[in-house]
Design a protein around this motif. Structure first.
Motif, PDB file in Angstrom:
ATOM      1  N   ALA A 100       0.825  -1.210   0.000  1.00 51.75           N
ATOM      2  CA  ALA A 100       0.000   0.000   0.000  1.00 51.75           C
ATOM      3  C   ALA A 100       0.860   1.262   0.000  1.00 51.75           C
ATOM      4  CB  ALA A 100      -0.920  -0.001   1.216  1.00 51.75           C
ATOM      5  N   GLN A 101       1.921   1.257   0.806  1.00 49.35           N
ATOM      6  CA  GLN A 101       2.783   2.437   0.848  1.00 49.35           C
ATOM      7  C   GLN A 101       3.660   2.537  -0.398  1.00 49.35           C
ATOM      8  OE1 GLN A 101       4.852   3.894   4.129  1.00 49.35           O
ATOM      9  NE2 GLN A 101       3.175   3.672   5.566  1.00 49.35           N
ATOM     10  N   ARG A 102       4.204   1.424  -0.835  1.00 50.57           N
ATOM     11  CA  ARG A 102       5.062   1.433  -2.018  1.00 50.57           C
ATOM     12  C   ARG A 102       4.293   1.906  -3.258  1.00 50.57           C
ATOM     13  NH1 ARG A 102       9.954  -2.025  -3.511  1.00 50.57           N
ATOM     14  NH2 ARG A 102      10.008  -2.017  -5.781  1.00 50.57           N
ATOM     15  N   ARG A 103       3.014   1.505  -3.327  1.00 53.98           N
ATOM     16  CA  ARG A 103       2.187   1.871  -4.476  1.00 53.98           C
ATOM     17  C   ARG A 103       2.058   3.393  -4.621  1.00 53.98           C
ATOM     18  NH1 ARG A 103      -2.201  -0.619  -2.926  1.00 53.98           N
ATOM     19  NH2 ARG A 103      -1.317  -2.662  -3.433  1.00 53.98           N
ATOM     20  N   LEU A 104       2.147   4.113  -3.519  1.00 55.60           N
ATOM     21  CA  LEU A 104       2.039   5.571  -3.573  1.00 55.60           C
ATOM     22  C   LEU A 104       3.203   6.209  -4.318  1.00 55.60           C
ATOM     23  CD1 LEU A 104       0.962   6.294   0.127  1.00 55.60           C
ATOM     24  CD2 LEU A 104      -0.502   6.031  -1.889  1.00 55.60           C
ATOM     25  N   LEU A 105       4.303   5.463  -4.481  1.00 58.01           N
ATOM     26  CA  LEU A 105       5.518   6.020  -5.085  1.00 58.01           C
ATOM     27  C   LEU A 105       5.884   5.377  -6.415  1.00 58.01           C
ATOM     28  CD1 LEU A 105       7.579   6.057  -1.794  1.00 58.01           C
ATOM     29  CD2 LEU A 105       6.819   8.097  -3.010  1.00 58.01           C
ATOM     30  N   THR A 106       5.201   4.302  -6.755  1.00 60.94           N
ATOM     31  CA  THR A 106       5.591   3.527  -7.933  1.00 60.94           C
ATOM     32  C   THR A 106       5.653   4.381  -9.202  1.00 60.94           C
ATOM     33  OG1 THR A 106       4.617   1.537  -6.973  1.00 60.94           O
ATOM     34  CG2 THR A 106       5.047   1.508  -9.339  1.00 60.94           C
ATOM     35  N   SER A 213       5.511  17.214  -2.325  1.00 61.32           N
ATOM     36  CA  SER A 213       4.314  18.046  -2.493  1.00 61.32           C
ATOM     37  C   SER A 213       3.122  17.195  -2.900  1.00 61.32           C
ATOM     38  CB  SER A 213       4.571  19.128  -3.543  1.00 61.32           C
ATOM     39  OG  SER A 213       5.466  20.107  -3.073  1.00 61.32           O
ATOM     40  N   ARG A 214       3.356  16.275  -3.833  1.00 57.72           N
ATOM     41  CA  ARG A 214       2.255  15.412  -4.285  1.00 57.72           C
ATOM     42  C   ARG A 214       1.721  14.565  -3.135  1.00 57.72           C
ATOM     43  NH1 ARG A 214       1.710  10.447  -5.467  1.00 57.72           N
ATOM     44  NH2 ARG A 214       3.939   9.957  -5.543  1.00 57.72           N
ATOM     45  N   LEU A 215       2.628  13.994  -2.350  1.00 59.36           N
ATOM     46  CA  LEU A 215       2.188  13.188  -1.216  1.00 59.36           C
ATOM     47  C   LEU A 215       1.451  14.036  -0.182  1.00 59.36           C
ATOM     48  CD1 LEU A 215       5.319  10.907  -0.666  1.00 59.36           C
ATOM     49  CD2 LEU A 215       3.092  10.212  -1.570  1.00 59.36           C
ATOM     50  N   ALA A 216       1.942  15.240   0.033  1.00 56.71           N
ATOM     51  CA  ALA A 216       1.281  16.133   0.990  1.00 56.71           C
ATOM     52  C   ALA A 216      -0.143  16.446   0.550  1.00 56.71           C
ATOM     53  CB  ALA A 216       2.089  17.420   1.144  1.00 56.71           C
ATOM     54  N   VAL A 217      -0.317  16.773  -0.721  1.00 57.09           N
ATOM     55  CA  VAL A 217      -1.634  17.165  -1.238  1.00 57.09           C
ATOM     56  C   VAL A 217      -2.567  15.962  -1.364  1.00 57.09           C
ATOM     57  CG1 VAL A 217      -2.842  18.095  -3.245  1.00 57.09           C
ATOM     58  CG2 VAL A 217      -0.740  19.200  -2.430  1.00 57.09           C
ATOM     59  N   GLU A 218      -2.049  14.863  -1.959  1.00 60.88           N
ATOM     60  CA  GLU A 218      -2.907  13.717  -2.261  1.00 60.88           C
ATOM     61  C   GLU A 218      -3.163  12.821  -1.056  1.00 60.88           C
ATOM     62  OE1 GLU A 218      -1.279  11.521  -5.492  1.00 60.88           O
ATOM     63  OE2 GLU A 218      -1.387  13.196  -6.917  1.00 60.88           O
ATOM     64  N   GLN A 219      -2.188  12.727  -0.159  1.00 60.81           N
ATOM     65  CA  GLN A 219      -2.317  11.778   0.946  1.00 60.81           C
ATOM     66  C   GLN A 219      -2.622  12.432   2.288  1.00 60.81           C
ATOM     67  OE1 GLN A 219      -2.469   8.567   0.225  1.00 60.81           O
ATOM     68  NE2 GLN A 219      -2.117   9.147  -1.917  1.00 60.81           N
ATOM     69  N   VAL A 220      -1.870  13.477   2.628  1.00 58.19           N
ATOM     70  CA  VAL A 220      -2.106  14.125   3.922  1.00 58.19           C
ATOM     71  C   VAL A 220      -3.402  14.931   3.894  1.00 58.19           C
ATOM     72  CG1 VAL A 220      -1.206  15.724   5.649  1.00 58.19           C
ATOM     73  CG2 VAL A 220       0.356  14.179   4.437  1.00 58.19           C
ATOM     74  N   ALA A 221      -3.547  15.754   2.861  1.00 57.24           N
ATOM     75  CA  ALA A 221      -4.691  16.668   2.810  1.00 57.24           C
ATOM     76  C   ALA A 221      -6.013  15.954   2.515  1.00 57.24           C
ATOM     77  CB  ALA A 221      -4.443  17.746   1.756  1.00 57.24           C
ATOM     78  N   THR A 222      -5.960  14.831   1.786  1.00 51.22           N
ATOM     79  CA  THR A 222      -7.215  14.228   1.341  1.00 51.22           C
ATOM     80  C   THR A 222      -7.398  12.759   1.723  1.00 51.22           C
ATOM     81  OG1 THR A 222      -6.270  13.642  -0.811  1.00 51.22           O
ATOM     82  CG2 THR A 222      -7.325  15.796  -0.628  1.00 51.22           C
ATOM     83  N   ALA A 223      -6.323  12.027   2.006  1.00 48.26           N
ATOM     84  CA  ALA A 223      -6.465  10.580   2.208  1.00 48.26           C
ATOM     85  C   ALA A 223      -6.176  10.123   3.633  1.00 48.26           C
ATOM     86  CB  ALA A 223      -5.553   9.835   1.230  1.00 48.26           C
ATOM     87  N   GLY A 224      -5.913  11.046   4.532  1.00 49.04           N
ATOM     88  CA  GLY A 224      -5.758  10.682   5.932  1.00 49.04           C
ATOM     89  C   GLY A 224      -4.394  10.223   6.366  1.00 49.04           C
ATOM     90  N   MET A 225      -3.403  10.316   5.467  1.00 47.91           N
ATOM     91  CA  MET A 225      -2.035   9.971   5.857  1.00 47.91           C
ATOM     92  C   MET A 225      -1.491  11.087   6.747  1.00 47.91           C
ATOM     93  SD  MET A 225       0.859   8.694   3.162  1.00 47.91           S
ATOM     94  CE  MET A 225       2.247   7.689   3.684  1.00 47.91           C
ATOM     95  N   THR A 226      -0.618  10.759   7.689  1.00 44.04           N
ATOM     96  CA  THR A 226      -0.092  11.786   8.581  1.00 44.04           C
ATOM     97  C   THR A 226       1.171  12.416   8.010  1.00 44.04           C
ATOM     98  OG1 THR A 226       1.337  10.291   9.839  1.00 44.04           O
ATOM     99  CG2 THR A 226      -0.959  10.481  10.558  1.00 44.04           C
TER     100      THR A 226
END
Length: 403
Positions: A100-106, A213-226
């Motif tokens: 799940a985490q690796r997929r965010l960067l593939t 930036s992409r992880l911050a916007v897509e995951q922290v701001a919208t998907a609940g990642m810390t």
């Protein structure tokens, strides 16, 4: 085979006279006792696998775990074992959490995406060669070239200010040292994680065109990642993204300078030969020289050896890459060898995410550095070069060169 008969010696083992070869004891075990017990720093006695096929089987087996927090996992050092939990990355996770985490960067590290970076990487390398030629002679190739190349690339990709390189280079040197105290390692990691968390917060407010930036916007701001989870991912990418490639550039250059016929072949060869040479250098040098650690989740058998649940396991990929059943005349550096099936990037689900980027960086360096400075040579005898026997990732501390 039901029990190991090998003398239980300390691991990692000392290298012999040639600094580019694995320890002689590893070579002996590959030939005589391919599965055997070793003793590590904490008194634990994990199984050591040295054959190519056994290492691949181990790394691909879902019945073994990469989770460094499990009982029996053979940590590389006290400092590695004492790392704060917030520093845990997907490298030390099992599926499905790992996937799940690796997929965010593939998508950021596909061959196609990395190839689009090749012109920028070429510009970085050309600019640094210009600086080399106009700078002091002799010089240290590590500080003047090998370290800046991947540092610039990964900083631009992640969105980390290159102006902060002295900071993260210092942190990296602490966290990859095998003899550093647990307290020093933990403090350095906390410092880096705090820095990256602050950077992610800034990108939430003002995102750019970069991975963090992409992880911050897509995951922290919208998907609940810390923010802390993104910072941990950033830590892995930043350190692994420059440390390993920098060591390969410097160590690979040292190896080629000691094999002038192979250096000439690389310098005069076409792009296909250069790409082939990179794979052979990765095989021949295998800078992850302390092995790939795992722990058994259940009883199993690997390489004819019965493994019990909870047993520690180490795949010695450096000597597996010298297995004569897969690489004839394995101790010979041959840049024409077809060696892409090496395990220098690991194997299985945890195979190096950034391998495509590393390949392009190394190809550009090999295609450029030796052609633009054809008289490049060591400025000191090889036995005066300080090799990284004291680090988790093998390489050289300095590489004095002249031309």
């Amino acid at each position: 085979m039901s029990e190991a008969t090998s003398h239980v010696s300390r691991y990692p083992m000392a290298r012999g006279r040639c600094p580019f070869d694995p320890p002689p004891e590893l070579d002996r075990r590959l030939r005589e006792e391919p599965v055997s017990k070793v003793r590590i720093w904490d008194g634990g006695e994990p199984w050591l696998f040295t054959r190519y096929e056994d290492v691949r089987a181990l790394l691909a087996d879902p019945r073994v775990s990469a989770d460094s927090t499990l009982e029996g996992f053979p940590a590389q050092s006290p400092a590695v074992k004492a790392r704060p939990r917030r520093a845990k990355s997907f490298l030390s996770m099992d599926n499905p959490e790992h996937a799940a985490q690796r997929r965010l960067l593939t998508a950021d590290f596909t061959v196609k995406k990395v190839e689009r970076l090749r012109p920028r990487i070429q510009q970085i390398v050309d600019d640094l060669v210009d600086d080399l030629l106009s700078g002091p002679n002799p010089t240290d190739l590590v500080q003047a070239f090998a370290l800046p190349v991947p540092s610039l690339v990964i900083c631009e990709l992640l969105g980390v200010p290159y102006a902060d390189r002295a900071f993260f280079h210092r942190i990296s040197s602490v966290t990859t040292a095998s003899a550093v105290s647990p307290e020093e390692s933990r403090a350095a990691l906390e410092e880096l994680l705090d820095y990256l968390a602050g950077l992610v917060e800034k990108k939430l407010a003002d995102p750019g065109d970069d991975v963090l930036s992409r992880l911050a916007v897509e995951q922290v701001a919208t998907a609940g990642m810390t923010v802390a989870e993104v910072a941990s991912m950033g830590r892995l990418l930043l350190v692994a993204g420059h440390e390993t490639t920098a060591n390969m550039i410097a160590l690979g250059t040292a190896a080629l300078l000691e094999h002038p016929d192979q250096l000439a072949a690389v310098r005069d060869g076409d792009d296909a030969l250069v790409a082939n040479a990179v794979e052979e250098l990765l095989r021949y040098l295998s800078i992850v020289h302390s092995g790939r650690s795992r722990v058994a989740l259940e009883d199993l058998e690997v390489g004819g050896q019965r493994i019990r649940k909870g047993d520690g396991l180490i795949g010695a990929d450096n000597v597996a890459n010298r297995d004569p059943s897969k690489f004839p005349e394995p101790d010979r550096l041959d840049v024409t060898r077809k060696a892409r099936h090496h395990v220098a990037f690991g194997y299985g689900v945890h195979q190096c995410l950034g391998q495509a980027l590393a390949r392009v960086e190394l190809q550009v360096v090999c295609r450029t550095l030796y052609r633009r400075i054809p008289t490049l040579r060591l400025a000191v005898p090889l036995n005066e070069v300080k090799f990284k026997h004291d680090m988790v990732v093998y390489g050289v501390h300095e590489l004095p060169v002249t031309w």
